[in-house]
Motif scaffolding. Structure first.
Motif, PDB file in Angstrom:
ATOM      1  N   MET A 122       0.699  -1.589  -0.188  1.00 59.08           N
ATOM      2  CA  MET A 122       0.277   0.033  -0.076  1.00 59.08           C
ATOM      3  C   MET A 122       0.665   1.443   0.075  1.00 59.08           C
ATOM      4  O   MET A 122       0.567   2.538  -0.199  1.00 59.08           O
ATOM      5  CB  MET A 122      -1.074   0.212   1.444  1.00 59.08           C
ATOM      6  CG  MET A 122      -2.269   1.212   1.220  1.00 59.08           C
ATOM      7  SD  MET A 122      -3.584   0.766   2.186  1.00 59.08           S
ATOM      8  CE  MET A 122      -2.975   0.155   3.766  1.00 59.08           C
ATOM      9  N   TRP A 125       1.468   2.981  -3.613  1.00 57.97           N
ATOM     10  CA  TRP A 125       0.261   2.725  -4.465  1.00 57.97           C
ATOM     11  C   TRP A 125       0.181   4.015  -5.217  1.00 57.97           C
ATOM     12  O   TRP A 125       0.033   4.225  -5.784  1.00 57.97           O
ATOM     13  CB  TRP A 125      -0.633   2.903  -3.657  1.00 57.97           C
ATOM     14  CG  TRP A 125      -1.262   1.433  -3.816  1.00 57.97           C
ATOM     15  CD1 TRP A 125      -0.927   0.278  -3.793  1.00 57.97           C
ATOM     16  CD2 TRP A 125      -2.599   1.058  -2.384  1.00 57.97           C
ATOM     17  NE1 TRP A 125      -1.460  -0.498  -3.341  1.00 57.97           N
ATOM     18  CE2 TRP A 125      -3.148  -0.301  -2.628  1.00 57.97           C
ATOM     19  CE3 TRP A 125      -3.767   2.143  -1.670  1.00 57.97           C
ATOM     20  CZ2 TRP A 125      -4.270  -0.875  -2.254  1.00 57.97           C
ATOM     21  CZ3 TRP A 125      -5.015   0.943  -1.381  1.00 57.97           C
ATOM     22  CH2 TRP A 125      -5.050  -0.555  -1.486  1.00 57.97           C
ATOM     23  N   ARG A 195      -6.409   4.251  -3.985  1.00 56.07           N
ATOM     24  CA  ARG A 195      -6.105   4.906  -2.760  1.00 56.07           C
ATOM     25  C   ARG A 195      -6.978   6.248  -2.268  1.00 56.07           C
ATOM     26  O   ARG A 195      -6.528   6.993  -1.101  1.00 56.07           O
ATOM     27  CB  ARG A 195      -4.788   5.725  -3.502  1.00 56.07           C
ATOM     28  CG  ARG A 195      -4.958   6.312  -4.098  1.00 56.07           C
ATOM     29  CD  ARG A 195      -3.762   5.948  -5.542  1.00 56.07           C
ATOM     30  NE  ARG A 195      -3.460   7.318  -6.356  1.00 56.07           N
ATOM     31  CZ  ARG A 195      -2.509   7.076  -7.267  1.00 56.07           C
ATOM     32  NH1 ARG A 195      -1.272   6.395  -7.477  1.00 56.07           N
ATOM     33  NH2 ARG A 195      -2.277   7.998  -8.716  1.00 56.07           N
ATOM     34  N   PHE A 255      -1.427   8.731   2.599  1.00 52.42           N
ATOM     35  CA  PHE A 255      -2.428   9.542   1.423  1.00 52.42           C
ATOM     36  C   PHE A 255      -2.930  10.880   1.420  1.00 52.42           C
ATOM     37  O   PHE A 255      -2.980  11.643   0.156  1.00 52.42           O
ATOM     38  CB  PHE A 255      -3.345   8.686   1.229  1.00 52.42           C
ATOM     39  CG  PHE A 255      -2.931   7.577   1.029  1.00 52.42           C
ATOM     40  CD1 PHE A 255      -1.862   6.996   0.319  1.00 52.42           C
ATOM     41  CD2 PHE A 255      -3.767   6.079   1.635  1.00 52.42           C
ATOM     42  CE1 PHE A 255      -1.231   6.010  -0.488  1.00 52.42           C
ATOM     43  CE2 PHE A 255      -3.331   4.845   1.211  1.00 52.42           C
ATOM     44  CZ  PHE A 255      -2.409   4.552   0.481  1.00 52.42           C
TER      45      PHE A 255
END
Length: 308
Positions: A122, A125, A195, A255
């Motif tokens: 992750m 991403w 994401r 993110f």
């Protein structure tokens, strides 16, 4: 003598929200005419047009495919796939070596794989382009592991190191359950939610960090068992909810720094509720029978759809 002071302030609140404020203070002598209402209206419309241009420009920037390694998004995604796949493979090789050398207990080694691989993937991403293309291409990385688990679990491919690092008792057929569900979950969550969705963060963080830490802590300190499931401990369930929640908060900040999600107190509360629900589902006897690698992400997605 006429003296004129004009002050124009444009305040940028964030990457996606703009506040435009125009303050004009005009000082004239008696011979200077005061500005008419049409002048103020013209300036106000100019400010609104400027703000609109900023918003349209930002919207085009966020929705257009971002190519990190090349101007061609496809080429960039191929490079990102190679890099993220190499990172995942390196981690798997590391845990295969520790299992082969007996550096950790087999069950602990298995959970270290469980915690690290999904979370590390992750982290990769942001290397992929935006939109559906990046999501689908990124999902190919864990999809390869689905094929690998099927081949190993069915006995078509022999790899004792991998079987030992991912199974509880060294039986290759175990890979057709927990490890297969694990790879399938990460593949589907990445391809469907990607994401820009906090649901993807919650599902993977509770599956990897939450479920993995629960087993590690529960085996070491879980003397007091749950009244409705003697195979689970109170401290293990608390550790799962805590680890899943903290990992979700960490990836929310991660993110958000790229502009994929907008962090907020409401999102934090939503992550807490999802982690609590995932821990309760994992502690239920049904999860032991079916496999918590399947029930935990399903619960995270279901609850997350209402609170995130």
């Amino acid at each position: 003598m006429a003296s004129t002071f004009f002050y124009l302030c444009i305040t940028v609140k964030s990457k996606s929200n703009f506040d435009f404020c125009s303050h004009s203070r005009l000082f004239f002598s008696n011979s200077s005419p005061l500005p008419s209402s049409s002048d103020f209206l013209h300036r106000y419309k100019f400010g609104q047009q400027l703000e609109g241009k900023h918003r349209r420009k930002l919207r085009r920037k966020l929705t257009s495919p971002a190519a990190m390694f090349s101007e061609n998004p496809v080429v960039s995604d191929v490079i990102a796939t190679a890099l993220s796949g190499g990172i995942a493979l390196s981690l798997l090789r590391l845990w295969e070596e520790t299992a082969k050398r007996g550096l950790f207990d087999q069950k602990l080694n298995r959970k270290l794989v469980h915690v690290s691989v999904g979370l590390a993937f992750m982290l990769c991403w942001p290397m992929f382009s935006s939109g559906r293309q990046g999501a689908v291409i990124a999902a190919l990385v864990p999809a390869v592991n689905i094929i690998k688990m099927l081949l190993l679990g069915l006995g078509i491919w022999k790899d004792d190191a991998t079987v030992k690092s991912m199974s509880r008792f060294g039986d290759h057929r175990e890979l057709l359950k927990g490890p297969l569900y694990y790879a399938s979950t990460i593949t589907l969550v990445g391809a469907v939610y990607w994401r820009t969705s906090p649901i993807a963060i919650a599902a993977i963080c509770n599956l990897c960090a939450g479920d993995g830490i629960a087993d590690i802590v529960g085996r070491r300190f879980g003397k007091h068992k749950l009244p409705y499931n003697r195979n689970k401990s109170i401290v293990g369930s608390i550790a799962m909810a805590t680890a899943g929640f903290l990992a979700s908060i960490g990836y929310m900040h991660y993110f958000s720094s790229f502009g994929y999600v907008q962090e907020s107190p409401e999102m934090v509360l939503g992550f807490f509720m999802v982690s609590l629900a995932a821990a309760l589902v994992e502690s239920h006897p049904l999860s032991t029978e079916i496999a918590d690698n399947l029930t935990v992400p399903l619960a995270s997605v279901l609850v997350g759809s209402f609170v995130l």
